[in-house]
Design an enzyme around this catalytic site. Sequence first.
Site, PDB file in Angstrom:
ATOM      1  N   TYR A   1      33.191  30.327  44.994  1.00 13.80           N
ATOM      2  CA  TYR A   1      32.211  31.359  45.294  1.00 13.80           C
ATOM      3  C   TYR A   1      31.518  31.080  46.615  1.00 13.80           C
ATOM      4  CZ  TYR A   1      32.626  33.563  40.766  1.00 13.80           C
ATOM      5  OH  TYR A   1      33.100  34.243  39.691  1.00 13.80           O
TER       6      TYR A   1
ATOM      7  N   LYS B   1      41.535  21.607  36.575  1.00  9.71           N
ATOM      8  CA  LYS B   1      42.962  21.719  36.885  1.00  9.71           C
ATOM      9  C   LYS B   1      43.303  20.510  37.752  1.00  9.71           C
ATOM     10  CE  LYS B   1      46.805  24.245  36.839  1.00  9.71           C
ATOM     11  NZ  LYS B   1      47.589  24.593  35.658  1.00  9.71           N
TER      12      LYS B   1
ATOM     13  N   ASP C   1      44.038  26.192  31.963  1.00 14.05           N
ATOM     14  CA  ASP C   1      44.974  27.148  31.343  1.00 14.05           C
ATOM     15  C   ASP C   1      45.147  26.866  29.854  1.00 14.05           C
ATOM     16  OD1 ASP C   1      46.146  24.797  32.215  1.00 14.05           O
ATOM     17  OD2 ASP C   1      47.935  25.725  33.086  1.00 14.05           O
TER      18      ASP C   1
ATOM     19  N   ASP D   1      33.225  30.919  34.954  1.00 12.09           N
ATOM     20  CA  ASP D   1      33.047  32.374  34.876  1.00 12.09           C
ATOM     21  C   ASP D   1      34.062  32.953  33.888  1.00 12.09           C
ATOM     22  OD1 ASP D   1      32.343  35.004  35.443  1.00 12.09           O
ATOM     23  OD2 ASP D   1      33.516  35.101  37.287  1.00 12.09           O
TER      24      ASP D   1
ATOM     25  N   ASP E   1      33.537  34.252  29.724  1.00 13.88           N
ATOM     26  CA  ASP E   1      33.847  35.617  29.268  1.00 13.88           C
ATOM     27  C   ASP E   1      34.822  35.566  28.090  1.00 13.88           C
ATOM     28  OD1 ASP E   1      32.323  36.699  31.377  1.00 13.88           O
ATOM     29  OD2 ASP E   1      33.749  38.317  31.705  1.00 13.88           O
TER      30      ASP E   1
HETATM   31  C1  IPM Z   1      28.912  36.692  36.032  1.00 10.99           C
HETATM   32  C2  IPM Z   1      29.519  37.660  37.002  1.00 10.99           C
HETATM   33  C3  IPM Z   1      29.183  37.251  38.408  1.00 10.99           C
HETATM   34  C4  IPM Z   1      29.717  35.852  38.582  1.00 10.99           C
HETATM   35  C5  IPM Z   1      29.732  38.184  39.491  1.00 10.99           C
HETATM   36  C6  IPM Z   1      29.269  39.605  39.279  1.00 10.99           C
HETATM   37  C7  IPM Z   1      29.364  37.709  40.839  1.00 10.99           C
HETATM   38  O1  IPM Z   1      30.872  37.757  36.805  1.00 10.99           O
HETATM   39  O2  IPM Z   1      27.691  36.584  35.973  1.00 10.99           O
HETATM   40  O3  IPM Z   1      29.654  36.031  35.306  1.00 10.99           O
HETATM   41  O4  IPM Z   1      30.906  35.652  38.669  1.00 10.99           O
HETATM   42  O5  IPM Z   1      28.929  34.922  38.555  1.00 10.99           O
HETATM   43 MN    MN Z   2      31.528  36.817  34.925  1.00  9.90          MN
END
Ligand code: IPM
Ligand code: MN
Length: 361
Positions: A138, A185, A217, A241, A245
């Site tokens: 990032y 990784k 992975d 990230d 999710d």
């Molecule tokens: C999150 C989002 C952000 C990130 C994006 C929108 C920049 O995906 O908060 O997980 O990757 O940090």
């Molecule tokens: Mn995210």
Amino acid sequence: MIAVLPGDGIGPEVIREAVAGMDAAACALGLELTFEQFPCGAAQYQRTGRQWSRGALRACRRAEAVLFGAVGLPGVTLDDGRAAGADVLFGLRQGLYANVRPVKLMPGVRPLLGGRPSAVRPEDVNLVVVRENTEGLYAPFAPLLPKGPEARDVRTITLSASRRIIRHAFSLAAARNKRVTCVDKSNLLAGCVLFSQAFQDIATRHPQVKTDHLFIDAAMPALLRNPAAYDVLVTTNLFGDILSDLASVLGGGLGTAPSANLGTKRGMFEPVHGSAPDIAGKDTANPVGAVLSGAMLLEWLSRKGEWRYQVAGSLLEQAVRDVTSRGICTPDIGGTARCSEVGAAIVESVAANAKKMRDAR
Ligand code: IPM
Ligand code: MN
Ligand code: NAD
């Protein structure tokens, strides 16, 4: 003062319920919270040519804590191609090196897989992804538009940032189930070799904590197949990230997942999900991730010794459990309730549990 930045899309809908829940929980403990709201995000940029309202960043730096919704709208970009609103997010996260993303499965929530409720049980899901929040792939302030047929995203991993986040993971694990998994990784990437060496080094200083290691992975399916085997997972920025999710699926999905961005002095709290433009304005968004972020904020405020914030945070989390176990859930987790109905039920449950607490004394 708590600075509140609802942002775009479903941000304002879920943050409204989070603020109501936090307010109810704090009031029940005799604490008075003040909230100050600041518009920000892609819609603000479209309206005003600026991503923040004037003075918002300064106010956030001054605030006791920040509660954030989500930013971003399809097709709304700055001239250099970056998503409008992202500067707000990265501005707020600056210096907040630990992105802490817990996943719990609330009673009554059946995570949907293939549209059907899965058999995952609440007692099997209680883990936290600890994501490095300041470096890695990032580079938020760099322009996005490629200038030719090749584009490079440079990934910097430093020993100091790796050590800092890994230490954070170990101190978190000490107060939990005393297990930390390093996810990287390191079979391929030099930055990950550095990260995993830092992990091994710090692990030797915490003999009471069990440790293990997974490549990113392999970590994804391992987590889905056997969530009960994991407690704290620590990893670099982009992997964290993605992993968080995916892990949110075990708690019912993105709408249920809260997070904290923590530095040495400041804290910013936000649901893991984005602005969900596909469901915005319909009152169908799940407010649970935002409300639980509010509960994390309250608990974090107790670090200076005011125990009532800790109790207020637990009261709010308990109210979420009560409400989901009664089947008051939004469509993403198999229910039919509206966002505002879930929020109202949480506030009622806070008040009812606080009364029980007082009566028991
Ligand atoms: C999150 C989002 C952000 C990130 C994006 C929108 C920049 O995906 O908060 O997980 O990757 O940090
Ligand atoms: Mn995210
Ligand atoms: P998203 O998280 O907004 O949505 C992904 C899917 O999950 C959608 O189908 C959405 O309807 C669903 N969802 C998300 N939150 C939900 C909730 N509370 N209740 C019910 N369903 C929910 O991710 P996306 O679609 O990839 O991104 C949309 C926008 O949000 C983009 O502009 C993106 O850049 C931005 N974004 C912002 C943040 C942030 O501000 N922290 C995080 C992720 C994405």
